[in-house]
Design an enzyme around this catalytic site. Structure first.
Site, mmCIF file in Angstrom:
data_model
loop_
_atom_site.group_PDB
_atom_site.id
_atom_site.type_symbol
_atom_site.label_atom_id
_atom_site.label_comp_id
_atom_site.label_asym_id
_atom_site.label_seq_id
_atom_site.Cartn_x
_atom_site.Cartn_y
_atom_site.Cartn_z
ATOM 1 N N ARG A 96 45.460 -3.245 64.188
ATOM 2 C CA ARG A 96 46.066 -3.463 62.876
ATOM 3 C C ARG A 96 47.357 -4.281 62.941
ATOM 4 O O ARG A 96 47.704 -4.955 61.978
ATOM 5 C CB ARG A 96 46.268 -2.152 62.134
ATOM 6 N N CYS A 120 43.215 4.151 59.548
ATOM 7 C CA CYS A 120 43.194 4.413 60.985
ATOM 8 C C CYS A 120 43.242 5.912 61.228
ATOM 9 O O CYS A 120 43.485 6.690 60.308
ATOM 10 C CB CYS A 120 44.314 3.627 61.645
ATOM 11 N N PRO A 126 48.821 2.045 54.742
ATOM 12 C CA PRO A 126 48.714 0.859 53.880
ATOM 13 C C PRO A 126 49.709 -0.228 54.308
ATOM 14 O O PRO A 126 50.600 0.016 55.126
ATOM 15 C CB PRO A 126 49.070 1.399 52.494
ATOM 16 N N VAL A 127 49.543 -1.431 53.746
ATOM 17 C CA VAL A 127 50.452 -2.539 54.077
ATOM 18 C C VAL A 127 51.118 -3.060 52.795
ATOM 19 O O VAL A 127 51.488 -4.222 52.715
ATOM 20 C CB VAL A 127 49.730 -3.675 54.835
ATOM 21 N N ASP A 128 51.245 -2.175 51.787
ATOM 22 C CA ASP A 128 51.819 -2.589 50.500
ATOM 23 C C ASP A 128 53.251 -3.114 50.641
ATOM 24 O O ASP A 128 53.641 -4.075 49.975
ATOM 25 C CB ASP A 128 51.755 -1.419 49.502
ATOM 26 N N LEU A 129 54.037 -2.499 51.543
ATOM 27 C CA LEU A 129 55.432 -2.949 51.704
ATOM 28 C C LEU A 129 55.486 -4.372 52.250
ATOM 29 O O LEU A 129 56.332 -5.182 51.864
ATOM 30 C CB LEU A 129 56.194 -2.017 52.655
ATOM 31 N N ILE A 333 56.131 11.133 60.066
ATOM 32 C CA ILE A 333 55.884 9.695 59.883
ATOM 33 C C ILE A 333 54.436 9.431 59.453
ATOM 34 O O ILE A 333 54.196 8.669 58.525
ATOM 35 C CB ILE A 333 56.186 8.904 61.183
ATOM 36 N N ARG A 403 45.025 0.427 75.757
ATOM 37 C CA ARG A 403 45.725 -0.392 74.768
ATOM 38 C C ARG A 403 47.215 -0.417 75.051
ATOM 39 O O ARG A 403 47.887 -1.390 74.708
ATOM 40 C CB ARG A 403 45.538 0.197 73.370
HETATM 41 C C1 EPZ Z 1 54.738 1.051 64.271
HETATM 42 O O1 EPZ Z 1 53.664 1.173 63.343
HETATM 43 C C2 EPZ Z 1 54.146 1.244 65.649
HETATM 44 N N1 EPZ Z 1 53.114 0.253 65.882
HETATM 45 C C3 EPZ Z 1 53.545 2.629 65.774
HETATM 46 O O2 EPZ Z 1 53.076 2.813 67.097
HETATM 47 C C4 EPZ Z 1 54.628 3.668 65.476
HETATM 48 O O3 EPZ Z 1 54.057 4.943 65.497
HETATM 49 C C5 EPZ Z 1 55.244 3.401 64.108
HETATM 50 O O4 EPZ Z 1 55.743 2.029 64.036
HETATM 51 C C6 EPZ Z 1 56.405 4.326 63.778
HETATM 52 O O5 EPZ Z 1 57.386 4.233 64.764
HETATM 53 C C7 EPZ Z 1 53.450 -0.964 66.293
HETATM 54 O O6 EPZ Z 1 54.605 -1.305 66.465
HETATM 55 C C8 EPZ Z 1 52.318 -1.888 66.573
HETATM 56 P P1 EPZ Z 1 55.487 1.982 59.927
HETATM 57 P P2 EPZ Z 1 53.840 0.691 61.850
HETATM 58 O O7 EPZ Z 1 55.241 0.793 59.068
HETATM 59 O O8 EPZ Z 1 54.703 -0.510 61.818
HETATM 60 C C9 EPZ Z 1 53.759 3.976 55.899
HETATM 61 C C10 EPZ Z 1 51.482 3.204 68.791
HETATM 62 O O9 EPZ Z 1 50.920 4.238 69.191
HETATM 63 N N2 EPZ Z 1 53.642 2.612 55.360
HETATM 64 O O10 EPZ Z 1 56.893 2.287 60.313
HETATM 65 O O11 EPZ Z 1 52.495 0.594 61.264
HETATM 66 C C11 EPZ Z 1 52.803 4.236 57.065
HETATM 67 O O12 EPZ Z 1 51.507 4.572 56.584
HETATM 68 C C12 EPZ Z 1 51.646 2.925 67.314
HETATM 69 O O13 EPZ Z 1 51.926 2.323 69.551
HETATM 70 C C13 EPZ Z 1 53.254 2.407 54.058
HETATM 71 O O14 EPZ Z 1 52.994 3.357 53.302
HETATM 72 O O15 EPZ Z 1 54.599 1.935 61.230
HETATM 73 C C14 EPZ Z 1 53.495 5.347 57.795
HETATM 74 O O16 EPZ Z 1 53.196 6.567 57.213
HETATM 75 C C15 EPZ Z 1 50.934 3.918 66.457
HETATM 76 N N3 EPZ Z 1 53.176 1.124 53.574
HETATM 77 C C16 EPZ Z 1 54.990 5.027 57.594
HETATM 78 O O17 EPZ Z 1 55.031 4.138 56.481
HETATM 79 C C17 EPZ Z 1 53.452 0.040 54.343
HETATM 80 O O18 EPZ Z 1 53.357 -1.100 53.862
HETATM 81 C C18 EPZ Z 1 55.658 4.344 58.778
HETATM 82 O O19 EPZ Z 1 54.865 3.244 59.201
HETATM 83 C C19 EPZ Z 1 53.872 0.250 55.676
HETATM 84 C C20 EPZ Z 1 53.961 1.546 56.168
#
Ligand code: EPZ
Length: 434
Positions: A96, A120, A126-129, A333, A403
């Site tokens: 992703r 996942c 989601p990727v709305d932000l 988280i 990975r």
């Molecule tokens: C990053 O994911 C890491 N992945 C994750 O590591 C890590 O667990 C996570 O940050 C938190 O530290 C990578 O760097 C590739 P977020 P990311 O956006 O960027 C919600 C691993 O095992 N959200 O900070 O996807 C989301 O669903 C991985 O290496 C929205 O709702 O994390 C989550 O609940 C797993 N809308 C929370 O925010 C959005 O547009 C935090 O996600 C974006 C996120």
């Protein structure tokens, strides 16, 4: 599909070098799209995820050359010409974080079509932000048939963006796009994870103008172009923390090198409370534990950096399965990040999960069994538990581990763990998701 077999009971003695951070490397790789000059990344981990993203970049016309350098593994990215700005579902679905190529492609060429990643195992994610922020930077975005089509024919424009909550991916994605936007971008409630600081510093080396690095407000003054250069990937704090938990679980004395103790302070503080001896060194930590003395149960709650990392929650839970007392673990988280709990229970752990809270009642001993990895960090938690489980623990779906953990069985084996990989048929791509 390979599996990993661990025979529990050996203490660990020796030294483990920490690799470059996966979650920094894959964002730095995406940043190579922002410039028509070569970007050399040193201290590069060789992982399924970095290989996979390399292949995606090649589809855009980026040349990717892996080689051995003075400081170990390095990869040269040359995005002189971008020949395609299309990222198909089949590729984005498998990893992703490849969605984060959208902003750099858009900033560099003015258009991109990138698949939405989908859900996942650890949450909806989601990727709305990301999409809202790119829209605020002036991109015109349409969602159709599972794809994000974005155009900014006259380039992106700086804007003030306050994220509704902290997101690592959205902060990195918007930061990369804003470096080439016209005018000033202010990102408020930005994430402060060390990998974001690493990305921002690399972008500054490439000529970007960024202030507020490592704080929750980033100010980016757009420039018309970025240059290439050379950048050493920050050490992987999650890999380091995982081996610290492994040493704490098995007992013995292990020295982690090529890392940074400060990046895992929230973990080591909890471990010290639990009875593990931790000594920070110039390039890592020494972990010491007498296996005859049980650890004490300690509670943790995952938070954004510098709080306790969600990516270390599964490993900490594994450690608590044999501690004395009850450990309460809150996952704040992701909404579904306790998939490792039922697998740990197959080894005899006592865990009850209610919504975002897991209660782990320490047992005197675990017993080996076949278990299944459900995601990257969950899989290493099963290895950690296997280090003390009586008899054999066999962990399936090891592609999850591959990975994010470079030569795991070699690194643990060198310290005396009885661990080996059992070869199976190859898996296409990095697997399903992350
Ligand atoms: C990053 O994911 C890491 N992945 C994750 O590591 C890590 O667990 C996570 O940050 C938190 O530290 C990578 O760097 C590739 P977020 P990311 O956006 O960027 C919600 C691993 O095992 N959200 O900070 O996807 C989301 O669903 C991985 O290496 C929205 O709702 O994390 C989550 O609940 C797993 N809308 C929370 O925010 C959005 O547009 C935090 O996600 C974006 C996120």
């Amino acid at each position: 599909m390979d599996s990993i077999t661990v025979h529990g009971g050996s203490t660990l003695h020796g030294s483990i070098p920490v690799s470059g951070a996966k979650n920094s490397a894959i964002k730095l790789m995406a940043a190579s799209i922002l410039t028509d000059q070569p970007l050399l990344l040193t201290n590069m981990p060789r992982l399924a995820d970095t290989k996979f993203l390399g292949r995606l970049l090649q589809q855009f016309g980026v040349s990717v050359t892996e080689r051995d350098g003075d400081d170990g593994q390095e990869t040269l990215f040359d995005a002189r010409e971008i020949t395609s700005t299309f990222a198909p579902y089949d590729l984005v679905r498998q990893m992703r974080a490849s969605f984060n190529v959208l902003g750099p492609l858009l900033a560099r060429t003015g258009h991109a079509r990138v698949s939405l990643p989908g859900g996942c195992t650890i949450g909806a994610r989601p990727v709305d932000l990301h999409i809202d922020a790119l829209t605020r930077l002036g991109a015109s975005i349409h969602l159709e048939e599972g794809y994000v089509s974005a155009v900014a024919p006259d380039g992106l424009r700086g804007a003030e963006i306050e994220f509704p909550f902290v997101s690592v991916g959205a902060t990195e994605h918007t930061l990369m796009a804003a470096t080439l936007a016209q005018g000033t971008t202010v990102l408020k409630r930005a994430a402060r994870e060390p990998e974001i600081g690493d990305l921002a510093r690399c972008l500054v080396m490439m000529g970007a103008r960024i202030e507020g690095i490592d704080t929750d407000t980033l100010v980016i003054e757009g420039v018309t172009s970025l240059t290439g250069g050379s950048w050493s990937v920050i050490p992987d704090r999650i890999e380091m923390g995982s081996y610290v938990c492994a040493a704490a679980m098995a007992g013995g004395e292990v020295r982690l090198t090529r890392g940074r103790a400060g990046l895992i302070q929230s973990l080591t503080d909890r471990l010290v409370e639990s009875g593990v001896e931790i000594t920070p060194t110039g390039d890592g930590v020494i972990v010491k534990r007498d296996p005859a003395v049980r650890l004490r149960a300690v509670d943790v709650a995952t938070e954004v950096y510098p709080g306790f990392a969600t990516d270390l929650q599964a490993q900490f839970m594994a450690l608590m399965t044999t501690a004395e007392g009850v450990s309460v673990i809150h996952e704040n988280i992701f909404e579904n990040r306790f998939m490792h709990a039922p697998e740990l229970m197959r080894l005899g752990a006592e865990i009850s999960v209610h919504a975002g809270e897991a209660r782990v009642t320490g047992v005197e001993r675990l017993k080996g069994a076949p278990v299944m990895a459900t995601d990257l960090r969950a899989s290493v938690s099963l290895v950690i538990a296997g280090l003390v489980a009586e008899g054999e623990t066999s962990i399936g779906r090891v592609y999850h581990l591959d990975r994010g953990f470079e030569r795991l069985e070699e690194k643990l084996g060198a310290c005396g763990a009885d661990i080996r990989r059992v070869k199976g048929p190859p898996v296409e791509g990095p697997g399903d998701d992350h």
